[in-house]
Design a protein around this motif. Structure first.
Motif, PDB file in Angstrom:
ATOM      1  N   TYR A 152     132.140   8.186  42.006  1.00 22.13           N
ATOM      2  CA  TYR A 152     132.087   9.621  41.697  1.00 22.13           C
ATOM      3  C   TYR A 152     133.430  10.282  41.989  1.00 22.13           C
ATOM      4  O   TYR A 152     133.928  11.082  41.193  1.00 22.13           O
ATOM      5  CB  TYR A 152     130.974  10.322  42.486  1.00 22.13           C
ATOM      6  N   SER A 166     130.865  18.945  36.547  1.00 19.52           N
ATOM      7  CA  SER A 166     130.007  17.885  37.083  1.00 19.52           C
ATOM      8  C   SER A 166     130.037  17.875  38.603  1.00 19.52           C
ATOM      9  O   SER A 166     131.075  18.016  39.220  1.00 19.52           O
ATOM     10  CB  SER A 166     130.450  16.525  36.565  1.00 19.52           C
ATOM     11  N   THR A 167     128.862  17.675  39.176  1.00 16.08           N
ATOM     12  CA  THR A 167     128.706  17.639  40.631  1.00 16.08           C
ATOM     13  C   THR A 167     128.135  16.299  41.050  1.00 16.08           C
ATOM     14  O   THR A 167     127.625  15.534  40.221  1.00 16.08           O
ATOM     15  CB  THR A 167     127.744  18.747  41.098  1.00 16.08           C
ATOM     16  N   LEU A 168     128.198  16.024  42.342  1.00 14.25           N
ATOM     17  CA  LEU A 168     127.609  14.798  42.874  1.00 14.25           C
ATOM     18  C   LEU A 168     126.096  14.796  42.628  1.00 14.25           C
ATOM     19  O   LEU A 168     125.525  13.754  42.313  1.00 14.25           O
ATOM     20  CB  LEU A 168     127.928  14.642  44.363  1.00 14.25           C
ATOM     21  N   ASN A 169     125.453  15.946  42.730  1.00 11.43           N
ATOM     22  CA  ASN A 169     124.012  16.008  42.456  1.00 11.43           C
ATOM     23  C   ASN A 169     123.715  15.606  41.012  1.00 11.43           C
ATOM     24  O   ASN A 169     122.775  14.854  40.754  1.00 11.43           O
ATOM     25  CB  ASN A 169     123.460  17.410  42.723  1.00 11.43           C
ATOM     26  N   ARG A 170     124.510  16.107  40.067  1.00 12.41           N
ATOM     27  CA  ARG A 170     124.312  15.739  38.663  1.00 12.41           C
ATOM     28  C   ARG A 170     124.599  14.250  38.463  1.00 12.41           C
ATOM     29  O   ARG A 170     123.892  13.556  37.735  1.00 12.41           O
ATOM     30  CB  ARG A 170     125.209  16.579  37.757  1.00 12.41           C
ATOM     31  N   TRP A 171     125.648  13.752  39.098  1.00 16.67           N
ATOM     32  CA  TRP A 171     126.003  12.328  39.034  1.00 16.67           C
ATOM     33  C   TRP A 171     124.812  11.484  39.490  1.00 16.67           C
ATOM     34  O   TRP A 171     124.423  10.528  38.825  1.00 16.67           O
ATOM     35  CB  TRP A 171     127.225  12.104  39.915  1.00 16.67           C
ATOM     36  N   ASN A 172     124.242  11.840  40.645  1.00 11.96           N
ATOM     37  CA  ASN A 172     123.107  11.088  41.190  1.00 11.96           C
ATOM     38  C   ASN A 172     121.885  11.190  40.279  1.00 11.96           C
ATOM     39  O   ASN A 172     121.171  10.199  40.078  1.00 11.96           O
ATOM     40  CB  ASN A 172     122.775  11.571  42.595  1.00 11.96           C
ATOM     41  N   LYS A 173     121.653  12.371  39.729  1.00 17.03           N
ATOM     42  CA  LYS A 173     120.520  12.559  38.814  1.00 17.03           C
ATOM     43  C   LYS A 173     120.696  11.695  37.567  1.00 17.03           C
ATOM     44  O   LYS A 173     119.759  11.026  37.132  1.00 17.03           O
ATOM     45  CB  LYS A 173     120.407  14.034  38.423  1.00 17.03           C
TER      46      LYS A 173
END
Length: 185
Positions: A152, A166-173
Protein backbone atom coordinates in the motif's frame (compact mmCIF):
# COMPACT_ATOMS: atom_id res chain seq x y z
CA UNK A 1 -38.90 3.81 -29.38
CA UNK A 2 -37.74 3.17 -25.79
CA UNK A 3 -36.13 -0.11 -26.87
CA UNK A 4 -34.17 1.71 -29.57
CA UNK A 5 -32.91 4.30 -27.08
CA UNK A 6 -31.95 1.54 -24.65
CA UNK A 7 -30.09 -0.36 -27.38
CA UNK A 8 -28.28 2.81 -28.44
CA UNK A 9 -27.19 3.51 -24.86
CA UNK A 10 -25.90 -0.03 -24.46
CA UNK A 11 -24.01 0.25 -27.75
CA UNK A 12 -22.50 3.62 -26.80
CA UNK A 13 -21.41 2.29 -23.40
CA UNK A 14 -19.84 -0.82 -24.88
CA UNK A 15 -17.91 1.21 -27.46
CA UNK A 16 -16.90 4.04 -25.12
CA UNK A 17 -15.65 1.95 -22.24
CA UNK A 18 -13.67 -1.10 -23.12
CA UNK A 19 -13.34 -3.84 -20.56
CA UNK A 20 -10.50 -6.23 -20.13
CA UNK A 21 -11.42 -9.51 -18.51
CA UNK A 22 -10.34 -10.54 -15.04
CA UNK A 23 -9.04 -13.78 -16.57
CA UNK A 24 -6.82 -11.85 -19.00
CA UNK A 25 -5.43 -9.72 -16.18
CA UNK A 26 -4.53 -12.85 -14.23
CA UNK A 27 -2.89 -14.39 -17.31
CA UNK A 28 -0.84 -11.22 -17.82
CA UNK A 29 0.25 -11.16 -14.16
CA UNK A 30 1.19 -14.83 -14.32
CA UNK A 31 3.12 -14.25 -17.56
CA UNK A 32 4.97 -11.25 -16.07
CA UNK A 33 6.15 -13.31 -13.13
CA UNK A 34 7.51 -16.04 -15.34
CA UNK A 35 9.74 -13.32 -16.82
CA UNK A 36 10.73 -11.42 -13.64
CA UNK A 37 10.75 -12.09 -9.91
CA UNK A 38 7.54 -11.46 -7.99
CA UNK A 39 9.42 -10.02 -5.01
CA UNK A 40 11.73 -7.06 -4.60
CA UNK A 41 13.61 -5.91 -1.50
CA UNK A 42 13.07 -2.33 -0.35
CA UNK A 43 14.73 -0.50 2.49
CA UNK A 44 12.52 1.75 4.57
CA UNK A 45 14.36 3.32 7.46
CA UNK A 46 16.62 0.67 8.96
CA UNK A 47 14.45 -2.23 7.83
CA UNK A 48 14.44 -4.27 4.66
CA UNK A 49 11.03 -5.45 3.44
CA UNK A 50 10.03 -7.98 0.82
CA UNK A 51 7.78 -6.18 -1.63
CA UNK A 52 5.18 -8.59 -3.05
CA UNK A 53 4.94 -7.29 -6.61
CA UNK A 54 2.08 -9.60 -7.55
CA UNK A 55 -0.03 -8.26 -4.69
CA UNK A 56 1.02 -4.71 -5.55
CA UNK A 57 -0.04 -5.00 -9.19
CA UNK A 58 -3.29 -6.84 -8.50
CA UNK A 59 -4.23 -4.36 -5.79
CA UNK A 60 -3.33 -1.46 -8.11
CA UNK A 61 -5.76 -2.93 -10.65
CA UNK A 62 -8.39 -3.38 -7.94
CA UNK A 63 -8.09 0.22 -6.78
CA UNK A 64 -7.81 1.79 -10.22
CA UNK A 65 -10.62 -0.12 -11.98
CA UNK A 66 -11.98 -2.88 -9.76
CA UNK A 67 -9.78 -5.34 -11.69
CA UNK A 68 -11.00 -4.06 -15.05
CA UNK A 69 -14.69 -4.35 -14.17
CA UNK A 70 -15.37 -0.61 -13.84
CA UNK A 71 -15.53 1.92 -16.64
CA UNK A 72 -11.99 3.14 -16.80
CA UNK A 73 -10.95 4.77 -20.07
CA UNK A 74 -10.84 8.50 -19.54
CA UNK A 75 -9.47 11.46 -21.44
CA UNK A 76 -5.98 11.22 -19.94
CA UNK A 77 -5.55 7.95 -18.05
CA UNK A 78 -5.85 4.76 -20.09
CA UNK A 79 -6.18 1.03 -19.40
CA UNK A 80 -7.56 -0.64 -16.31
CA UNK A 81 -4.37 0.51 -14.51
CA UNK A 82 -5.18 4.19 -15.22
CA UNK A 83 -1.84 4.91 -16.91
CA UNK A 84 -1.05 8.39 -18.17
CA UNK A 85 1.01 8.74 -21.36
CA UNK A 86 3.65 11.13 -20.00
CA UNK A 87 4.18 8.97 -16.91
CA UNK A 88 4.45 5.75 -18.90
CA UNK A 89 6.80 7.08 -21.55
CA UNK A 90 9.09 8.86 -19.09
CA UNK A 91 9.45 6.06 -16.57
CA UNK A 92 9.73 3.29 -19.17
CA UNK A 93 12.56 5.29 -20.77
CA UNK A 94 14.39 5.21 -17.43
CA UNK A 95 14.64 1.40 -17.41
CA UNK A 96 15.47 0.60 -21.05
CA UNK A 97 17.23 -2.69 -20.36
CA UNK A 98 14.37 -4.04 -18.28
CA UNK A 99 11.83 -2.86 -20.85
CA UNK A 100 13.80 -4.49 -23.68
CA UNK A 101 14.14 -7.71 -21.70
CA UNK A 102 10.39 -7.92 -21.08
CA UNK A 103 9.60 -7.08 -24.70
CA UNK A 104 12.04 -9.74 -25.89
CA UNK A 105 10.46 -12.33 -23.61
CA UNK A 106 6.97 -11.35 -24.77
CA UNK A 107 8.05 -11.25 -28.41
CA UNK A 108 6.48 -7.82 -28.99
CA UNK A 109 6.83 -4.13 -28.22
CA UNK A 110 4.88 -2.78 -25.24
CA UNK A 111 2.23 -0.15 -25.93
CA UNK A 112 1.51 2.08 -22.94
CA UNK A 113 -2.25 2.44 -23.59
CA UNK A 114 -3.19 -1.17 -24.38
CA UNK A 115 -4.97 -3.19 -21.73
CA UNK A 116 -2.98 -6.26 -22.74
CA UNK A 117 0.22 -4.38 -21.81
CA UNK A 118 -1.05 -2.57 -18.71
CA UNK A 119 0.44 -4.96 -16.14
CA UNK A 120 3.83 -4.89 -17.84
CA UNK A 121 3.85 -1.10 -18.20
CA UNK A 122 2.74 -0.63 -14.57
CA UNK A 123 5.48 -2.98 -13.42
CA UNK A 124 8.05 -0.94 -15.37
CA UNK A 125 6.68 2.30 -13.88
CA UNK A 126 6.97 0.89 -10.35
CA UNK A 127 10.47 -0.47 -10.93
CA UNK A 128 11.60 2.79 -12.50
CA UNK A 129 10.18 4.86 -9.66
CA UNK A 130 11.79 2.57 -7.09
CA UNK A 131 15.09 3.16 -8.87
CA UNK A 132 14.69 6.88 -9.62
CA UNK A 133 12.99 7.95 -6.40
CA UNK A 134 14.18 5.44 -3.79
CA UNK A 135 14.68 8.33 -1.34
CA UNK A 136 10.88 8.74 -1.23
CA UNK A 137 10.67 5.49 0.73
CA UNK A 138 12.33 7.20 3.70
CA UNK A 139 11.11 10.71 3.00
CA UNK A 140 7.45 9.77 3.55
CA UNK A 141 7.79 6.92 6.07
CA UNK A 142 6.67 9.13 8.96
CA UNK A 143 3.41 10.01 7.23
CA UNK A 144 0.21 8.21 8.09
CA UNK A 145 0.54 6.23 4.83
CA UNK A 146 3.18 3.84 6.16
CA UNK A 147 1.48 1.57 8.64
CA UNK A 148 3.30 -1.66 7.90
CA UNK A 149 1.57 -2.50 4.61
CA UNK A 150 4.54 -2.10 2.27
CA UNK A 151 2.56 -2.67 -0.92
CA UNK A 152 0.00 0.00 0.00
CA UNK A 153 2.79 2.41 0.90
CA UNK A 154 4.55 1.83 -2.43
CA UNK A 155 1.24 2.24 -4.29
CA UNK A 156 0.45 5.42 -2.40
CA UNK A 157 3.75 7.23 -2.92
CA UNK A 158 4.60 5.94 -6.39
CA UNK A 159 1.25 5.44 -8.15
CA UNK A 160 -1.60 7.23 -6.42
CA UNK A 161 0.32 10.08 -4.72
CA UNK A 162 -0.01 11.17 -1.14
CA UNK A 163 -2.77 13.55 -2.19
CA UNK A 164 -4.66 10.81 -4.04
CA UNK A 165 -8.08 9.72 -2.87
CA UNK A 166 -7.24 6.08 -2.12
CA UNK A 167 -6.92 5.16 1.54
CA UNK A 168 -5.66 2.13 3.42
CA UNK A 169 -9.28 1.33 4.33
CA UNK A 170 -10.25 1.29 0.64
CA UNK A 171 -7.13 -0.77 -0.17
CA UNK A 172 -8.11 -3.35 2.47
CA UNK A 173 -11.73 -3.39 1.30
CA UNK A 174 -10.66 -3.95 -2.32
CA UNK A 175 -8.34 -6.75 -1.21
CA UNK A 176 -11.26 -8.55 0.46
CA UNK A 177 -13.32 -8.00 -2.70
CA UNK A 178 -10.45 -9.44 -4.76
CA UNK A 179 -10.32 -12.63 -2.69
CA UNK A 180 -14.10 -12.95 -2.87
CA UNK A 181 -13.88 -12.54 -6.65
CA UNK A 182 -10.94 -14.93 -6.98
CA UNK A 183 -12.55 -17.73 -4.99
CA UNK A 184 -16.01 -17.36 -6.54
CA UNK A 185 -14.56 -17.86 -10.03
Amino acid sequence: MNKIILLLMILINSVSFSKYSVENIHKDVDKLFTIVSDTHNVRIGNNIYDLDLKRLLLQTAMIESNLGRDKYNGRIAKTYMQIEEKTAKWYMSQVPELKSYIEEELGRKLVWNKDSDAVFVSYLIYMSKLQQHHSWLNKFRHTNHFKGDVEYYIYKIFYNSLKGASTLNRWNKREIEYYDLKYKS
